[in-house]
Every structure is written in C-alpha cells, then in structure tokens.
Design an enzyme around this catalytic site. Structure first.
Site, mmCIF file in Angstrom:
data_model
loop_
_atom_site.group_PDB
_atom_site.id
_atom_site.type_symbol
_atom_site.label_atom_id
_atom_site.label_comp_id
_atom_site.label_asym_id
_atom_site.label_seq_id
_atom_site.Cartn_x
_atom_site.Cartn_y
_atom_site.Cartn_z
ATOM 1 N N GLU A 88 0.845 -1.190 0.000
ATOM 2 C CA GLU A 88 0.000 0.000 0.000
ATOM 3 C C GLU A 88 0.882 1.241 0.000
ATOM 4 O O GLU A 88 1.848 1.322 0.763
ATOM 5 C CB GLU A 88 -0.909 -0.008 1.250
ATOM 6 C CG GLU A 88 -1.733 1.219 1.456
ATOM 7 C CD GLU A 88 -2.672 1.525 0.321
ATOM 8 O OE1 GLU A 88 -2.634 2.677 -0.176
ATOM 9 O OE2 GLU A 88 -3.439 0.632 -0.088
ATOM 10 N N ILE A 89 0.552 2.207 -0.856
ATOM 11 C CA ILE A 89 1.410 3.380 -1.015
ATOM 12 C C ILE A 89 1.090 4.480 -0.003
ATOM 13 O O ILE A 89 1.947 5.307 0.315
ATOM 14 C CB ILE A 89 1.284 3.912 -2.460
ATOM 15 C CG1 ILE A 89 2.448 4.865 -2.782
ATOM 16 C CG2 ILE A 89 -0.064 4.604 -2.685
ATOM 17 C CD1 ILE A 89 2.519 5.252 -4.239
ATOM 18 N N ASN A 110 5.434 1.221 -3.602
ATOM 19 C CA ASN A 110 4.848 1.564 -4.890
ATOM 20 C C ASN A 110 5.103 0.396 -5.824
ATOM 21 O O ASN A 110 6.179 0.267 -6.403
ATOM 22 C CB ASN A 110 5.477 2.844 -5.442
ATOM 23 C CG ASN A 110 4.812 3.329 -6.721
ATOM 24 O OD1 ASN A 110 4.075 2.580 -7.362
ATOM 25 N ND2 ASN A 110 5.072 4.564 -7.100
ATOM 26 N N ALA A 111 4.114 -0.473 -5.978
ATOM 27 C CA ALA A 111 4.277 -1.686 -6.776
ATOM 28 C C ALA A 111 4.493 -1.378 -8.245
ATOM 29 O O ALA A 111 5.072 -2.192 -8.977
ATOM 30 C CB ALA A 111 3.060 -2.587 -6.603
ATOM 31 N N LEU A 170 -7.718 -5.278 -6.474
ATOM 32 C CA LEU A 170 -9.122 -5.186 -6.079
ATOM 33 C C LEU A 170 -9.565 -3.727 -6.008
ATOM 34 O O LEU A 170 -9.032 -2.945 -5.228
ATOM 35 C CB LEU A 170 -9.339 -5.866 -4.726
ATOM 36 C CG LEU A 170 -8.764 -7.280 -4.574
ATOM 37 C CD1 LEU A 170 -9.201 -7.893 -3.254
ATOM 38 C CD2 LEU A 170 -9.135 -8.172 -5.735
ATOM 39 N N ASP A 215 -7.789 2.274 -8.461
ATOM 40 C CA ASP A 215 -8.158 3.622 -8.899
ATOM 41 C C ASP A 215 -8.465 3.580 -10.400
ATOM 42 O O ASP A 215 -7.614 3.192 -11.198
ATOM 43 C CB ASP A 215 -6.999 4.570 -8.627
ATOM 44 C CG ASP A 215 -7.360 6.030 -8.830
ATOM 45 O OD1 ASP A 215 -8.348 6.303 -9.547
ATOM 46 O OD2 ASP A 215 -6.658 6.900 -8.286
ATOM 47 N N THR A 265 -13.221 -6.620 1.106
ATOM 48 C CA THR A 265 -12.589 -5.306 1.142
ATOM 49 C C THR A 265 -13.590 -4.204 1.481
ATOM 50 O O THR A 265 -14.800 -4.374 1.324
ATOM 51 C CB THR A 265 -11.926 -4.972 -0.201
ATOM 52 O OG1 THR A 265 -12.944 -4.831 -1.203
ATOM 53 C CG2 THR A 265 -10.960 -6.071 -0.624
ATOM 54 N N GLU A 266 -13.074 -3.073 1.901
ATOM 55 C CA GLU A 266 -13.926 -1.926 2.191
ATOM 56 C C GLU A 266 -14.695 -1.496 0.946
ATOM 57 O O GLU A 266 -15.893 -1.190 1.014
ATOM 58 C CB GLU A 266 -13.074 -0.756 2.706
ATOM 59 C CG GLU A 266 -12.448 -0.993 4.063
ATOM 60 C CD GLU A 266 -13.502 -1.066 5.162
ATOM 61 O OE1 GLU A 266 -14.451 -0.263 5.140
ATOM 62 O OE2 GLU A 266 -13.375 -1.929 6.042
ATOM 63 N N GLU A 267 -14.017 -1.445 -0.184
ATOM 64 C CA GLU A 267 -14.676 -1.032 -1.421
ATOM 65 C C GLU A 267 -15.747 -2.034 -1.828
ATOM 66 O O GLU A 267 -16.836 -1.658 -2.272
ATOM 67 C CB GLU A 267 -13.644 -0.879 -2.544
ATOM 68 C CG GLU A 267 -12.796 0.371 -2.429
ATOM 69 C CD GLU A 267 -13.624 1.646 -2.554
ATOM 70 O OE1 GLU A 267 -14.578 1.662 -3.343
ATOM 71 O OE2 GLU A 267 -13.308 2.614 -1.849
#
Length: 263
Positions: free
Chosen positions: A94-95, A132-133, A159, A162, A237-239
C-alpha cells in the site's frame, strides 16, 4: 470504550480487551495517491536483501511470500484469507502512509489478541509494506519461473483499483502493457491474477490488456466457481462492501500465468 472493570473481566477470561483493534477514524487519508510522485519510499535493493523474518516471526527458512495484494487498502482481503491459508505467507502493498500504518496496527492487534486469549496464532502469516508496486515490485519478489517449488508468488490481487477516469491519467492505471510484464515476471506459471472493479470501463480495460498479453489467459467463470478465494475477493474489502451496500455491480476477471514459451 470498555471500562476498567470490563477490561479486567475480559483479561480474567483469557480474552483481549475490546479496544485493541485500531479504529479507522484515527487513520484518515485521501482515497488515492499519485504513483508517479516521489513518496520517499524505503525498499530493498533486491529480493535477497528483504528481511522477511521481521514481517513473519514464525516463518520457516524455506517459506516465501505466495500472495501479494497490490493496493491492499485497509487489509480486508489479507485478514479474510489468513485463516483460510494458515501456512501461506501473504503481503499487502500500500502506497498511502496512514493506511499502511492502519493495516500494520490491525495485524499487530490480531496477533496480540490471540496471544492473550491463548488461541492458535492468528494473522502470523500476513504483513504489509508501504511500497509503490508500479515501480518497485521486482525489488521484493524473485522471478516466478526460477522457483523450484510452488512456494513462490502464486496469487496477485488488484481489487477495486483507482479507475483514473481521464484519458490522460490512464497511464497511471495499475494494469497496463508495461506493468503486465513485471507481473508475469514475479508470478509463477500457473499463478493467478485476480481483478475486480465496479467500473465497467476499467474492467474492460483490464480484460483487454490482460487478454492481449501473451503470458496470461483468462480463467473461465465456471472454473472460478470452485475457487474459495473468489468470494473473499468480492466481499472482504472496504470497497467491495461499499459497492454491495449501494447495490452496485462488481466485475470480476481472473487470469492464469502461462508457461514461458520454449526457445
């Protein structure tokens, strides 16, 4: 918040205090981050320089990370999969600083809660890094083809990424022809890329580019019915939960990493 008396009662029962778990309201951050910005990240020079033991204290010497959740958000997928695959090491990438800290604190709380309750270890097999993948994925993972056993990266998750709606922002999408070469590099043959979104245009974009890439093939929907991971991809997930609350659509597509062509 639990009272002091309640805390004492919980501890007397061998249970962890109720307020161990971090609360999201204290970890507020913007929904997205610019992957092209300089985020002052710390990353290993190569996979061999990564200290995995610091992330997984109970790992055995022969173990390696097998699942990578790219843009893991608040860690819902990792926490859901941890008890389903207790012998599999999983990493969230996670960035965003605050979100990464939330996931780290959540994992620490789960581990502590179980140690206080004298239960079998929970979430010992999951961890998170701020990374940052799009830039540094090969710094963390070896070439999948080089793995002698199946104990290497076998699942990658994207998942609800953006969508970057504007055409000039499409280069920032996590699925692109250039980045697919890196995903194919770190994923072992037979490994699976999981994608899901509630944005149809983004779904079509990801399917188009993954289908066109020679080292991936789409997995038929009927085959996915037997995959226990798929349900967690949709709901953990939250989304995913937000889309479900709003009765929105979820567009799923999974792709298998093919063998490298023979020379």
């Amino acid at each position: 918040m639990a009272t002091g008396k309640r805390k004492q009662e919980d501890m007397g029962k061998g249970m962890a205090p109720r307020n161990l778990m971090p609360q999201k309201r204290y970890y507020r951050q913007r929904a997205h981050a610019n992957p092209f910005s300089d985020h002052s990240l710390v990353y290993p020079a190569s996979p061999s320089a990564m200290d995995w033991k610091a992330h997984y204290p109970s790992m055995s010497p022969e173990q390696t990370v097998e699942f990578a959740d790219i843009g893991c958000g608040f860690g819902g997928l990792l926490i859901a999969l941890a008890p389903m695959f207790p012998d599999t090491l999983m990493l969230g990438m996670e960035i965003r600083i605050t979100v990464t800290q939330y996931v780290a604190d959540r994992i620490t709380a789960l581990r502590l809660r179980n140690s206080l309750a004298y239960d079998p270890p929970e979430s010992e097999n999951v961890s998170v890094v701020r990374a940052n993948a799009m830039k540094f994925l090969p710094n963390f993972f070896n070439k999948g083809q080089a793995c002698i056993t199946s104990d290497c990266l076998s699942k990658i998750f994207f998942l609800f990424p953006d969508p970057h709606f504007k055409a000039r922002k499409h280069k920032a999408r996590i699925i692109s022809p250039t980045l697919l070469a890196e995903y194919a590099y770190v994923l072992r043959p037979g490994g699976i890329v999981y994608t899901i979104t509630d944005v149809l245009a983004l779904h079509e974009w990801m399917v188009h580019h993954l289908t066109a890439f020679p080292l991936f093939e789409r997995i038929p929907n009927e085959e996915l019915d037997g995959d226990p991971v798929v349900e967690q991809v949709k709901t953990s997930t939250e989304e995913g939960k937000k889309v479900q609350r709003n009765n929105g659509d979820k567009f799923l597509a999974c792709f298998r990493r093919l063998e490298d062509p023979k020379r």
